[in-house]
Design an enzyme around this catalytic site. Sequence first.
Site, PDB file in Angstrom:
ATOM      1  N   HIS A  50       0.840  -1.196   0.000  1.00 17.80           N
ATOM      2  CA  HIS A  50       0.000   0.000   0.000  1.00 17.80           C
ATOM      3  C   HIS A  50       0.878   1.251   0.000  1.00 17.80           C
ATOM      4  O   HIS A  50       2.096   1.173   0.192  1.00 17.80           O
ATOM      5  CB  HIS A  50      -0.923   0.003   1.236  1.00 17.80           C
ATOM      6  CG  HIS A  50      -0.203  -0.071   2.540  1.00 17.80           C
ATOM      7  ND1 HIS A  50      -0.192  -1.185   3.342  1.00 17.80           N
ATOM      8  CD2 HIS A  50       0.567   0.845   3.173  1.00 17.80           C
ATOM      9  CE1 HIS A  50       0.538  -0.959   4.410  1.00 17.80           C
ATOM     10  NE2 HIS A  50       1.030   0.270   4.337  1.00 17.80           N
TER      11      HIS A  50
HETATM   12  C1  T46 Z   1       2.570   0.478   6.996  1.00 19.40           C
HETATM   13  C2  T46 Z   1       3.399  -0.747   7.166  1.00 19.40           C
HETATM   14  C3  T46 Z   1       4.865  -0.450   7.261  1.00 19.40           C
HETATM   15  C4  T46 Z   1      -4.754  -1.004  13.299  1.00 19.40           C
HETATM   16  O1  T46 Z   1      -5.885  -1.272  13.748  1.00 19.40           O
HETATM   17  N1  T46 Z   1      -4.075   0.089  13.758  1.00 19.40           N
HETATM   18  C5  T46 Z   1      -2.825   0.405  13.325  1.00 19.40           C
HETATM   19  O2  T46 Z   1      -2.245   1.404  13.777  1.00 19.40           O
HETATM   20  C6  T46 Z   1      -2.227  -0.442  12.333  1.00 19.40           C
HETATM   21  C7  T46 Z   1      -0.830  -0.120  11.794  1.00 19.40           C
HETATM   22  C8  T46 Z   1      -2.907  -1.527  11.870  1.00 19.40           C
HETATM   23  N2  T46 Z   1      -4.153  -1.793  12.353  1.00 19.40           N
HETATM   24  C9  T46 Z   1      -4.860  -3.007  11.893  1.00 19.40           C
HETATM   25  C10 T46 Z   1      -5.308  -2.962  10.444  1.00 19.40           C
HETATM   26  C11 T46 Z   1      -5.267  -4.421  10.038  1.00 19.40           C
HETATM   27  O3  T46 Z   1      -6.482  -5.029  10.405  1.00 19.40           O
HETATM   28  O4  T46 Z   1      -3.962  -4.109  11.987  1.00 19.40           O
HETATM   29  C12 T46 Z   1      -4.163  -5.017  10.923  1.00 19.40           C
HETATM   30  C13 T46 Z   1      -2.850  -5.250  10.164  1.00 19.40           C
HETATM   31  O5  T46 Z   1      -2.486  -4.028   9.479  1.00 19.40           O
HETATM   32  P1  T46 Z   1      -1.904  -4.031   8.001  1.00 19.40           P
HETATM   33  O6  T46 Z   1      -2.451  -5.152   7.239  1.00 19.40           O
HETATM   34  O7  T46 Z   1      -2.096  -2.648   7.438  1.00 19.40           O
HETATM   35  O8  T46 Z   1      -0.344  -4.301   8.313  1.00 19.40           O
HETATM   36  P2  T46 Z   1       0.898  -4.138   7.331  1.00 19.40           P
HETATM   37  O9  T46 Z   1       2.052  -4.769   8.023  1.00 19.40           O
HETATM   38  O10 T46 Z   1       0.574  -4.604   5.965  1.00 19.40           O
HETATM   39  O11 T46 Z   1       1.150  -2.541   7.243  1.00 19.40           O
HETATM   40  C14 T46 Z   1       1.601  -1.845   8.388  1.00 19.40           C
HETATM   41  C15 T46 Z   1       0.847  -0.520   8.527  1.00 19.40           C
HETATM   42  O12 T46 Z   1      -0.568  -0.768   8.547  1.00 19.40           O
HETATM   43  C16 T46 Z   1       1.148   0.435   7.408  1.00 19.40           C
HETATM   44  O13 T46 Z   1       0.678   1.733   7.732  1.00 19.40           O
HETATM   45  O14 T46 Z   1       2.998   1.442   6.389  1.00 19.40           O
HETATM   46  O15 T46 Z   1       2.987  -1.576   8.267  1.00 19.40           O
END
Ligand code: T46
Length: 133
Positions: A50
């Site tokens: 993303h």
């Molecule tokens: C990024 C990269 C480096 C939350 O509820 N609150 C939060 O602050 C975050 C970061 C995530 N979430 C929830 C959203 C999803 O249901 O946690 C779950 C996993 O998040 P995501 O799939 O977005 O995780 P990554 O590792 O793909 O991405 C993360 C960050 O979301 C993103 O901002 O830049 O790490």
Amino acid sequence: MTSYEITDLVKRIDERGSLVVVESMRDIAFDVKRIYYIFDCKSSESRGFHAHRNLRQFAICLKGSCDFIMDNGKKRDEVHLDDPSKGITIEPWIWHEMHNLSDDCLLIVLASELYDESDYIRDYKTFIDEVNL
Ligand code: T46
């Protein structure tokens, strides 16, 4: 044209071990509103895929290692992180992916804003269309 910046943080090393500081507006160019961390990783499972519209972030691999793909829509770079005294700045409008997260990887991320799903662009074609506007 680069799509990322690596910051070498100062290590305070003495006979007890090492200490690294990250200060808002000194080591990183924004105030930190949120911290999250990623651990218990599976190397077969990549993350990210993303870009953000407004969010500024600074990621440090405190333990283990991982590879970041940083893509500004024109150039795609791969960055290997394996040093707790180096951080990568993830500015808005950078498509990023994390691959090869080691089993012991501990990735901490300092973020400029509270969590807001509407700030994410999770579709690569939408990213390319919007970043080239
Ligand atoms: C990024 C990269 C480096 C939350 O509820 N609150 C939060 O602050 C975050 C970061 C995530 N979430 C929830 C959203 C999803 O249901 O946690 C779950 C996993 O998040 P995501 O799939 O977005 O995780 P990554 O590792 O793909 O991405 C993360 C960050 O979301 C993103 O901002 O830049 O790490």
